[in-house]
Design an enzyme around this catalytic site. Structure first.
Site, mmCIF file in Angstrom:
data_model
loop_
_atom_site.group_PDB
_atom_site.id
_atom_site.type_symbol
_atom_site.label_atom_id
_atom_site.label_comp_id
_atom_site.label_asym_id
_atom_site.label_seq_id
_atom_site.Cartn_x
_atom_site.Cartn_y
_atom_site.Cartn_z
ATOM 1 C CB SER A 112 -72.525 -33.234 14.035
ATOM 2 O OG SER A 112 -71.809 -34.380 13.621
ATOM 3 C CE LYS A 129 -70.030 -33.237 10.175
ATOM 4 N NZ LYS A 129 -70.666 -32.714 11.400
#
Length: 276
Positions: free
Chosen positions: A42, A117
């Site tokens: 991701s 993230k």
């Protein structure tokens, strides 16, 4: 031959040594650095599956999330079980505010899983995706083409994840291509992100970040479960301040194989690589 008393004393000394070593390691992990292994794609191409790094826990101070979770065999001790007395008021001890663009490890607000993230939205920001372009407070961020990211289409890491490609369905061993862009966030942070073409999350409503919360996105924009998706459907949603664990600054080690012991799969060019 050693007496039974000497043998017993030796065993006891070993037990005490192991005990204090575990205590010291636990304190070090709680206060300073936490190891983190990248399990998914991701954050490509900033972080690759198999990258290993240490998260700086001193960057934002300490909360209940700073305590380690222990999941080994049948043992399942959550950070909240150890430091739950710090939970609930969304504050931190010796706390400092993260900056937009930081790469952060945090606890998922619902299930407690560790995520990594990039911080995109600060409290009070209005975040929206329009046509695949990030808008912050009504203004599009500056983006520019940065070539293509090419990787082999093959199972990756221990979970044997296959990448998604912008050049359609390709066979095992073929080139899997994604378009790469450079994005400049308000404040000047520049970083790369990947795009594989039109996706559902390329157009969203406006997310207004609540006070004391943050909005995160993965650099692999079309392959990231992040704050664009609500918690009710398995997404991250807004992340409370107290759920931040620490900042990632540098890759320490990297392995492209199923195990870090497979030395022939080590990515030597990523050892001690700084993150942007």
């Amino acid at each position: 031959m050693a007496s039974q008393t000497q043998k017993g004393s030796s065993i006891w000394e070993t037990v005490k040594t192991v005990f204090w070593a575990l205590i010291i390691a636990g304190i070090f992990r709680t206060l300073f650095f936490q190891p983190f292994w990248i399990p998914s794609g991701s954050m490509k191409d900033t972080l690759l599956i198999g990258d290993f790094l240490f998260v700086n826990k001193m960057a934002y101070g300490y909360s209940y999330a700073s305590c380690p979770s222990i999941r080994l065999g049948g043992l399942d001790i959550d950070a909240a079980d150890i430091c739950g007395w710090l939970d609930g008021d969304n504050t931190r001890i010796l706390g400092s505010e993260p900056e937009r663009g930081d790469i952060i490890v945090f606890r998922h607000p619902v299930d407690g899983t560790d995520f990594i993230k990039r911080l995109i939205g600060l409290p009070g920001d209005r975040i929206q995706m329009r046509g695949g372009v990030l808008h912050i407070n009504g203004k599009p961020v500056e983006i520019e083409p940065a070539g293509a990211f090419v990787e082999e289409f093959a199972p990756q890491g221990p979970m044997r994840i296959r990448p998604r490609c912008s050049n359609g369905v390709v066979g095992v061993g073929a080139d899997c291509i994604k378009q790469r862009f450079t994005e400049t966030l308000p404040g000047g942070t520049r970083h790369a992100f990947l795009d594989i073409g039109p996706q559902r999350a390329d157009n969203t409503g406006v997310f207004t970040v609540p006070e004391g919360h943050y909005f995160f996105m993965g650099d692999n924009r079309d392959n990231s479960t992040d704050s664009r998706f609500p918690q009710a459907v398995g997404g991250v949603g807004f992340v409370p301040y107290e759920n931040l664990i620490g900042r990632a600054n540098r890759v320490i080690f990297s392995s492209a194989g199923r195990s870090m012991l497979f030395f022939w799969t080590w990515r030597g060019d990523r050892f001690f690589e700084g993150l942007e």
